[in-house]
Every structure is written in C-alpha cells, then in structure tokens.
Design a protein around this motif. Structure first.
Motif, PDB file in Angstrom:
ATOM      1  N   UNK A   1       0.836  -1.203   0.000  1.00  0.00           N
ATOM      2  CA  UNK A   1       0.000   0.000   0.000  1.00  0.00           C
ATOM      3  C   UNK A   1       0.874   1.257   0.000  1.00  0.00           C
ATOM      4  N   UNK A   2       0.249   2.384  -0.272  1.00  0.00           N
ATOM      5  CA  UNK A   2       0.960   3.669  -0.256  1.00  0.00           C
ATOM      6  C   UNK A   2       1.432   3.991   1.163  1.00  0.00           C
ATOM      7  N   UNK A   3       2.424   4.875   1.277  1.00  0.00           N
ATOM      8  CA  UNK A   3       2.965   5.269   2.579  1.00  0.00           C
ATOM      9  C   UNK A   3       3.229   6.767   2.579  1.00  0.00           C
ATOM     10  N   UNK A   4       3.088   7.372   3.796  1.00  0.00           N
ATOM     11  CA  UNK A   4       3.269   8.822   3.923  1.00  0.00           C
ATOM     12  C   UNK A   4       3.808   9.139   5.325  1.00  0.00           C
ATOM     13  N   UNK A   5       4.748  10.084   5.385  1.00  0.00           N
ATOM     14  CA  UNK A   5       5.291  10.570   6.652  1.00  0.00           C
ATOM     15  C   UNK A   5       5.201  12.087   6.647  1.00  0.00           C
ATOM     16  N   UNK A   6       4.744  12.666   7.777  1.00  0.00           N
ATOM     17  CA  UNK A   6       4.554  14.119   7.859  1.00  0.00           C
ATOM     18  C   UNK A   6       5.419  14.675   8.978  1.00  0.00           C
ATOM     19  N   UNK A   7       6.162  15.735   8.678  1.00  0.00           N
ATOM     20  CA  UNK A   7       7.010  16.425   9.648  1.00  0.00           C
ATOM     21  C   UNK A   7       6.387  17.782   9.960  1.00  0.00           C
ATOM     22  N   UNK A   8       6.342  18.129  11.258  1.00  0.00           N
ATOM     23  CA  UNK A   8       5.760  19.394  11.722  1.00  0.00           C
ATOM     24  C   UNK A   8       6.883  20.404  11.934  1.00  0.00           C
ATOM     25  N   UNK A   9       6.657  21.654  11.447  1.00  0.00           N
ATOM     26  CA  UNK A   9       7.703  22.676  11.538  1.00  0.00           C
ATOM     27  C   UNK A   9       7.301  23.896  12.367  1.00  0.00           C
ATOM     28  N   UNK A  10       6.017  24.277  12.383  1.00  0.00           N
ATOM     29  CA  UNK A  10       5.594  25.519  13.052  1.00  0.00           C
ATOM     30  C   UNK A  10       4.275  25.318  13.785  1.00  0.00           C
ATOM     31  N   UNK A  11       4.050  26.218  14.765  1.00  0.00           N
ATOM     32  CA  UNK A  11       2.739  26.370  15.383  1.00  0.00           C
ATOM     33  C   UNK A  11       2.276  27.785  15.067  1.00  0.00           C
ATOM     34  N   UNK A  12       1.086  27.908  14.482  1.00  0.00           N
ATOM     35  CA  UNK A  12       0.548  29.209  14.091  1.00  0.00           C
ATOM     36  C   UNK A  12      -0.653  29.522  14.970  1.00  0.00           C
ATOM     37  N   UNK A  13      -0.657  30.728  15.577  1.00  0.00           N
ATOM     38  CA  UNK A  13      -1.808  31.189  16.337  1.00  0.00           C
ATOM     39  C   UNK A  13      -2.693  31.989  15.387  1.00  0.00           C
ATOM     40  N   UNK A  14      -3.932  31.522  15.115  1.00  0.00           N
ATOM     41  CA  UNK A  14      -4.760  32.215  14.122  1.00  0.00           C
ATOM     42  C   UNK A  14      -5.261  33.587  14.583  1.00  0.00           C
ATOM     43  N   UNK A  15      -5.295  33.833  15.893  1.00  0.00           N
ATOM     44  CA  UNK A  15      -5.769  35.130  16.393  1.00  0.00           C
ATOM     45  C   UNK A  15      -4.734  36.220  16.178  1.00  0.00           C
TER      46      UNK A  15
ATOM     47  N   UNK B   1       5.516  30.108  15.700  1.00  0.00           N
ATOM     48  CA  UNK B   1       6.587  29.643  16.581  1.00  0.00           C
ATOM     49  C   UNK B   1       7.167  28.357  16.002  1.00  0.00           C
ATOM     50  N   UNK B   2       8.489  28.264  15.860  1.00  0.00           N
ATOM     51  CA  UNK B   2       9.071  27.030  15.308  1.00  0.00           C
ATOM     52  C   UNK B   2       9.027  25.888  16.318  1.00  0.00           C
ATOM     53  N   UNK B   3       8.737  24.708  15.828  1.00  0.00           N
ATOM     54  CA  UNK B   3       8.711  23.497  16.649  1.00  0.00           C
ATOM     55  C   UNK B   3       9.109  22.320  15.762  1.00  0.00           C
ATOM     56  N   UNK B   4       9.805  21.364  16.331  1.00  0.00           N
ATOM     57  CA  UNK B   4      10.171  20.148  15.600  1.00  0.00           C
ATOM     58  C   UNK B   4       9.275  19.026  16.075  1.00  0.00           C
ATOM     59  N   UNK B   5       8.542  18.429  15.146  1.00  0.00           N
ATOM     60  CA  UNK B   5       7.632  17.362  15.521  1.00  0.00           C
ATOM     61  C   UNK B   5       7.374  16.411  14.369  1.00  0.00           C
ATOM     62  N   UNK B   6       6.699  15.314  14.700  1.00  0.00           N
ATOM     63  CA  UNK B   6       6.342  14.288  13.733  1.00  0.00           C
ATOM     64  C   UNK B   6       4.907  13.883  13.988  1.00  0.00           C
ATOM     65  N   UNK B   7       4.158  13.634  12.932  1.00  0.00           N
ATOM     66  CA  UNK B   7       2.781  13.168  13.080  1.00  0.00           C
ATOM     67  C   UNK B   7       2.800  11.667  13.340  1.00  0.00           C
ATOM     68  N   UNK B   8       2.017  11.222  14.343  1.00  0.00           N
ATOM     69  CA  UNK B   8       1.982   9.826  14.762  1.00  0.00           C
ATOM     70  C   UNK B   8       0.616   9.236  14.420  1.00  0.00           C
ATOM     71  N   UNK B   9       0.604   8.121  13.695  1.00  0.00           N
ATOM     72  CA  UNK B   9      -0.615   7.398  13.347  1.00  0.00           C
ATOM     73  C   UNK B   9      -0.534   6.019  13.988  1.00  0.00           C
ATOM     74  N   UNK B  10      -1.409   5.707  14.909  1.00  0.00           N
ATOM     75  CA  UNK B  10      -1.467   4.366  15.514  1.00  0.00           C
ATOM     76  C   UNK B  10      -0.092   3.880  15.980  1.00  0.00           C
TER      77      UNK B  10
END
Length: 181
Positions: free
Chosen positions: A88-102, A107-116
């Motif tokens: 099957x297809x595969x995907x990995x997502x890396x997180x770089x920023x946190x944006x406050x919509x107000x 703000x920069x942040x290093x993160x990874x999206x976790x699925x199961x």
C-alpha cells in the motif's frame, strides 16, 4: 558565628537557584492530539506539500497554557510512496511551526505526526490474490495414513491502495525537541 550563618545562607541560596529559574516547556516525546479539517490522501498530495492540523483542546504545563485551543500545527509531507503491486501507499509528515490564528504569530517546533503508534501511515502489505493447496504428510503412531491440507499464498498479491487521513482519525503530534514558549 556570623560566618556560619552566612555560609548556611549562601548554601541554601545557591542550591535553590535552579528552582527559581524554571522555564515552562513541553518535553521531548510529548504527544499532542490534533485533527485535520480536510481529508489528506496519498492520491492528492506530493512530497513537500504543506499540511495543517488543528489542536482541539488547550495544552497546560504547571498552570500555564503552552498551546491554546484552535492553534494550527503546520508541516509538510517528508516522505511519500505510491502504491505498487503487493504494498500500500505510505506517507510521513514532519511538523515545523505552530501558528496562532488570532495573532498570526508563528513559533518554530520540531515534531512528527503519529498514526497508531507509528510515524509512517500505510506501507503495509496487501492481501494475497490467490492461494495454492499444499499437502503436509505426517505419520501418526498407530495410523498408516495421515496428513494436513493447507492453503498457502501463491505469490501473487493485490495492487496496493492509497491511504487517507480523515477528520475522525486519532492522530497525534510528537514533539521531537523540547518546546519552550
């Protein structure tokens, strides 16, 4: 006597100095629950595509709000593999920023999206397309004839499918480095 009191005072002052300089932060490995507004699929995305995730609840550390409800995690697709025969297809997502919509602050942040409990969505094997029968003969004490008939995969597998993230999926952002405010 004054020297002893001064020594006790200085000892207490310097040993408690670290306690006074605590900065609120999210430690490495913290999981923050998020969801997506738009379904994300390997069929529509490319490697490097920007993706956004919304925080559904406030995140607190010692009576201080670190991440507010409604803030947006911004990231990109760092790895994308299309489906092939047997996988099957595969995907990995890396997180770089946190944006406050107000306030529209970033703000920069290093993160990874976790699925199961995995950082890669998909990439698993597909089901076999057909099966063959195999006879396993065996001799049982007191029986001249015996055996078992078993179905085994023939080696042909189905074509892989695209994977998708919906609004209802349980997804988390794992913080890869300490996040200070």
């Amino acid at each position: 006597m004054a020297k002893k009191i001064l020594l006790i005072f200085l000892t207490l002052f310097f040993t408690n100095l670290y306690c006074l300089s605590y900065e609120h932060h999210l430690p490495k490995g913290t999981l923050v629950k998020v969801y997506t507004k738009v379904p994300l699929s390997t069929e529509n995305l490319e490697e490097g595509s920007s993706v956004y995730f919304i925080v559904p609840a406030d995140v607190w550390v010692l009576e201080k709000k670190i991440i507010e409800k409604g803030e947006i995690f911004q990231g990109y697709v760092s790895m994308l593999k299309m489906p092939i025969q047997g996988v099957n297809a595969a995907m990995k997502i890396t997180i770089t920023n946190i944006v406050n919509p107000k306030t529209m602050t970033r703000k920069p942040v290093n993160g990874t999206l976790i699925f199961n409990n995995r950082d890669v969505l998909g990439g698993n094997l597909t089901n076999p397309a057909s099966y063959n029968t195999t006879i396993h003969p065996r001799k049982v004490y007191g029986n001249l004839w015996g055996g078992a008939l078993q179905y085994v995969p023939s080696g042909e597998y189905e074509f892989g499918q695209h994977v998708m993230i919906n609004q209802r999926d349980n997804i988390f952002v794992q913080i890869d480095e300490d996040y200070y405010i």
